[in-house]
Design a protein around this motif. Structure first.
Motif, mmCIF file in Angstrom:
data_model
loop_
_atom_site.group_PDB
_atom_site.id
_atom_site.type_symbol
_atom_site.label_atom_id
_atom_site.label_comp_id
_atom_site.label_asym_id
_atom_site.label_seq_id
_atom_site.Cartn_x
_atom_site.Cartn_y
_atom_site.Cartn_z
ATOM 1 N N GLY A 24 0.749 -1.164 -0.257
ATOM 2 C CA GLY A 24 0.552 -0.045 -0.036
ATOM 3 C C GLY A 24 1.334 0.984 0.154
ATOM 4 N N ALA A 25 0.761 2.132 -0.971
ATOM 5 C CA ALA A 25 1.739 3.399 -1.325
ATOM 6 C C ALA A 25 0.492 4.476 -0.626
ATOM 7 C CB ALA A 25 2.501 3.405 -2.735
ATOM 8 N N GLY A 26 -0.854 3.983 -0.414
ATOM 9 C CA GLY A 26 -1.059 5.531 -0.834
ATOM 10 C C GLY A 26 -0.222 6.376 0.874
ATOM 11 N N GLY A 27 -2.111 6.582 2.018
ATOM 12 C CA GLY A 27 -1.595 8.393 2.228
ATOM 13 C C GLY A 27 -0.278 7.476 2.984
ATOM 14 N N LEU A 28 -0.660 6.456 3.855
ATOM 15 C CA LEU A 28 0.186 5.985 4.726
ATOM 16 C C LEU A 28 1.714 5.245 3.876
ATOM 17 C CD1 LEU A 28 -1.989 5.730 6.719
ATOM 18 C CD2 LEU A 28 -0.984 4.655 7.968
ATOM 19 N N GLY A 29 1.512 4.905 3.940
ATOM 20 C CA GLY A 29 2.776 4.105 2.132
ATOM 21 C C GLY A 29 4.005 5.371 1.920
ATOM 22 N N HIS A 30 3.179 5.994 0.884
ATOM 23 C CA HIS A 30 4.352 6.598 0.991
ATOM 24 C C HIS A 30 5.493 7.272 1.785
ATOM 25 C CE1 HIS A 30 1.590 10.411 1.642
ATOM 26 N NE2 HIS A 30 2.980 11.213 1.133
ATOM 27 N N ILE A 31 4.626 8.351 3.050
ATOM 28 C CA ILE A 31 4.882 7.799 3.731
ATOM 29 C C ILE A 31 6.180 6.949 4.650
ATOM 30 C CG2 ILE A 31 5.356 9.883 6.424
ATOM 31 C CD1 ILE A 31 2.466 10.065 5.659
ATOM 32 N N GLY A 32 5.582 5.504 4.643
ATOM 33 C CA GLY A 32 6.759 4.813 5.662
ATOM 34 C C GLY A 32 7.702 4.284 4.583
ATOM 35 N N ILE A 33 7.485 4.947 3.308
ATOM 36 C CA ILE A 33 8.538 4.746 2.170
ATOM 37 C C ILE A 33 10.004 5.321 2.713
ATOM 38 C CG2 ILE A 33 9.930 4.788 -0.003
ATOM 39 C CD1 ILE A 33 6.050 3.588 -0.917
ATOM 40 N N ILE A 75 10.750 -2.688 -1.647
ATOM 41 C CA ILE A 75 9.900 -3.446 -3.364
ATOM 42 C C ILE A 75 7.982 -2.701 -2.473
ATOM 43 C CG2 ILE A 75 8.974 -5.203 -3.599
ATOM 44 C CD1 ILE A 75 11.146 -6.582 -3.031
ATOM 45 N N ILE A 76 7.843 -1.909 -2.667
ATOM 46 C CA ILE A 76 6.403 -1.646 -2.838
ATOM 47 C C ILE A 76 5.216 -2.455 -3.616
ATOM 48 C CG2 ILE A 76 6.251 0.622 -4.439
ATOM 49 C CD1 ILE A 76 4.219 0.630 -1.471
ATOM 50 N N VAL A 77 4.253 -2.276 -3.495
ATOM 51 C CA VAL A 77 2.780 -3.045 -3.303
ATOM 52 C C VAL A 77 2.174 -2.705 -3.927
ATOM 53 C CG1 VAL A 77 2.289 -5.743 -4.025
ATOM 54 C CG2 VAL A 77 4.243 -5.656 -3.173
ATOM 55 N N ASP A 78 1.342 -2.872 -4.880
ATOM 56 C CA ASP A 78 0.148 -1.754 -4.652
ATOM 57 C C ASP A 78 -0.967 -2.465 -6.350
ATOM 58 O OD1 ASP A 78 -0.690 1.273 -2.776
ATOM 59 O OD2 ASP A 78 -2.348 -0.075 -5.039
ATOM 60 N N ARG A 79 -1.939 -2.038 -5.990
ATOM 61 C CA ARG A 79 -2.941 -1.950 -7.327
ATOM 62 C C ARG A 79 -2.623 -0.290 -8.660
ATOM 63 N NH1 ARG A 79 -8.459 -2.944 -4.166
ATOM 64 N NH2 ARG A 79 -9.247 -0.757 -3.778
ATOM 65 N N ALA A 80 -2.898 0.789 -7.610
ATOM 66 C CA ALA A 80 -2.816 1.678 -8.358
ATOM 67 C C ALA A 80 -1.996 2.283 -8.788
ATOM 68 C CB ALA A 80 -3.685 2.615 -7.564
ATOM 69 N N ASP A 81 -2.020 2.676 -10.555
ATOM 70 C CA ASP A 81 -0.598 2.998 -10.669
ATOM 71 C C ASP A 81 0.141 4.418 -10.261
ATOM 72 O OD1 ASP A 81 -0.564 1.132 -12.401
ATOM 73 O OD2 ASP A 81 -1.937 1.857 -14.156
ATOM 74 N N MET A 82 -1.269 4.823 -9.504
ATOM 75 C CA MET A 82 -1.260 6.092 -9.317
ATOM 76 C C MET A 82 0.074 6.636 -7.896
ATOM 77 S SD MET A 82 -3.838 9.103 -8.121
ATOM 78 C CE MET A 82 -4.833 8.242 -7.379
ATOM 79 N N ALA A 83 -0.217 5.617 -7.342
ATOM 80 C CA ALA A 83 0.252 4.500 -6.007
ATOM 81 C C ALA A 83 1.469 4.763 -6.666
ATOM 82 C CB ALA A 83 -0.714 3.651 -5.586
ATOM 83 N N LEU A 84 1.652 3.647 -7.400
ATOM 84 C CA LEU A 84 2.618 2.818 -7.688
ATOM 85 C C LEU A 84 3.931 4.178 -8.439
ATOM 86 C CD1 LEU A 84 2.210 -0.194 -9.307
ATOM 87 C CD2 LEU A 84 3.263 0.122 -7.373
ATOM 88 N N GLN A 85 4.067 4.942 -9.003
ATOM 89 C CA GLN A 85 4.825 6.232 -9.232
ATOM 90 C C GLN A 85 5.231 6.963 -8.562
ATOM 91 O OE1 GLN A 85 2.712 9.109 -11.733
ATOM 92 N NE2 GLN A 85 4.018 10.430 -12.200
ATOM 93 N N LEU A 86 4.059 7.793 -7.220
ATOM 94 C CA LEU A 86 4.219 8.059 -6.106
ATOM 95 C C LEU A 86 5.494 7.457 -5.006
ATOM 96 C CD1 LEU A 86 3.999 10.159 -4.170
ATOM 97 C CD2 LEU A 86 1.977 9.811 -3.587
ATOM 98 N N ALA A 87 5.214 5.999 -5.254
ATOM 99 C CA ALA A 87 6.097 5.047 -4.129
ATOM 100 C C ALA A 87 7.924 5.262 -4.785
ATOM 101 C CB ALA A 87 5.925 4.043 -4.215
ATOM 102 N N GLN A 88 7.359 5.436 -5.883
ATOM 103 C CA GLN A 88 9.098 5.817 -6.449
ATOM 104 C C GLN A 88 9.321 6.824 -6.670
ATOM 105 O OE1 GLN A 88 7.948 3.596 -11.100
ATOM 106 N NE2 GLN A 88 9.760 2.598 -10.353
ATOM 107 N N GLU A 89 8.766 7.613 -6.754
ATOM 108 C CA GLU A 89 9.195 9.146 -6.322
ATOM 109 C C GLU A 89 9.132 9.386 -4.763
ATOM 110 O OE1 GLU A 89 6.015 11.430 -6.902
ATOM 111 O OE2 GLU A 89 6.281 11.204 -8.933
ATOM 112 N N CYS A 90 8.709 8.532 -3.562
ATOM 113 C CA CYS A 90 9.095 8.995 -2.447
ATOM 114 C C CYS A 90 10.687 7.923 -2.399
ATOM 115 C CB CYS A 90 7.660 8.076 -1.640
ATOM 116 S SG CYS A 90 7.037 8.984 -1.461
#
Length: 347
Positions: free
Chosen positions: A182-191, A203-218
């Motif tokens: 989960g790279a949403g509201g909490l996940g992008h902070i945890g990263i 390694i980030i796991v998420d079903r949304a492309d928007m969240a995966l892109q945010l995760a890589q930015e983080c």
């Protein structure tokens, strides 16, 4: 004052309006240690949707009308007679719990398990309003680099993610793996916290492309789409053994079973999201020696630590701002996965 007020449950989240924007009485100083904060930003959390659904009914005796909002920051408006270290206009962030400081848990700094407490937005009125009553023990002054509207969600989303990632970072060594589900509201902070506090590969796991892109930015090293093949992909990336730490910010659906499966023998599975169940045979617990760790928000000192990382620019929030009278739009956008990071209400 104006507030976004909840008047009843909506178990299926189908109503066009969950809350009503209306005039309500201003909060008053009740105790000498009380503080009134003028809200500069109130985070919109998935827990708010769970409150609307009635998920918390077994835990909280909620009385309507109710003002949600447990992620709050702003400026000191008024203080009780016993408060000498704060003055009107001070920019502050609020630990989500009001505690007395008298019980043993409080004295040990274990805020979330205090015997005497109030939880604004959960069991008393919160920050979906112009003013909030809280306690002096909950207040942290903000450095000049941080604006209340930019950090308000850190009081729950950030603090919860920080606590789990901090626990994981203590045993993650360079070259080892951490999976964040989960790279949403909490996940992008945890990263970002993991990246700041350890050298593990993330390694980030998420079903949304928007969240995966945010995760890589983080700072995530690998982005894995949750499309049914995520367990196989994580096992491939970890050489077939799984990760030393898995932080599950989802906690429902098949995320729990897959999260445990992604955890290597002797590893740690941190459960943050809720709604699902953990079901594992005792013999598997014995033979794998996996450790399952629950996480409930975080402590006052941990919020100070997180603010230090934010002040240094090592942890930043992706936010989308809404006016207070747009609370329904924010809640609906969150419910339908349209918020990148965290939504923030600004009076």
């Amino acid at each position: 004052m104006k507030a976004a007020v909840l008047h009843g449950y909506d178990e299926k989240l189908t109503a066009p309006d969950f809350v009503t924007y209306e005039d309500v009485p201003e909060p008053q100083i009740r105790n000498p240690t009380d503080v009134i904060v003028r809200i500069g930003g109130a985070g919109v959390c998935r827990t708010d949707l769970h409150i609307i659904e009635g998920v918390w009914r077994s835990k909280v005796d909620l009385k309507f009308p109710h003002i949600m909002g447990h992620e709050n920051a702003g400026w000191i408006e008024e203080v009780g007679s016993a408060v000498t270290h704060l003055k009107k206009g001070d920019p502050v962030i609020c630990h989500p719990l009001i505690t007395s400081g008298h019980c043993l848990a409080c004295r040990r700094g274990d805020d979330m398990h205090a015997e005497e407490s109030e939880f604004p937005g959960i069991n008393c009125n919160g920050g979906y309003a112009e003013l909030l009553r809280t306690g002096a023990r909950s207040i942290i002054k903000l450095p000049k680099s941080l604006a209340p509207k930019d950090v308000a969600p850190h009081t729950d989303a950030g603090l919860t993610a920080y606590r789990a990632a901090k626990k994981a970072s203590r045993h993650l060594l360079p070259g080892q793996f951490a999976v964040v589900i989960g790279a949403g509201g909490l996940g992008h902070i945890g990263i970002q916290v993991l990246r700041a506090m350890c050298a593990a590969r993330i390694i980030i796991v998420d079903r949304a492309d928007m969240a995966l892109q945010l995760a890589q930015e983080c700072g995530a090293d690998f982005a894995v789409k949750a499309d049914g093949s995520e367990l196989d992909e994580v096992m491939r990336l970890t050489g077939g053994k799984g990760a030393e730490a898995v932080i599950d910010f989802v906690g429902e659906g098949d995320a729990v079973a897959k999260g445990l499966a992604m955890t290597r023998d002797g590893g740690y599975y941190y459960i943050v999201g809720y709604g699902g169940k953990i079901d594992i045979p005792t013999i598997d617990m014995i033979t794998s020696e996996k450790t399952i760790v629950g996480n409930l928000v975080g402590t006052y000192p941990e919020l100070i630590e997180l603010m230090a990382l934010a002040d240094q620019g090592k942890v930043t929030l992706a936010t989308r701002e809404y006016r207070l009278d747009e609370a329904n739009a924010a809640l609906h956008d969150l419910h339908h996965g349209k918020v990148r990071g965290r939504a923030v209400l600004i009076p």
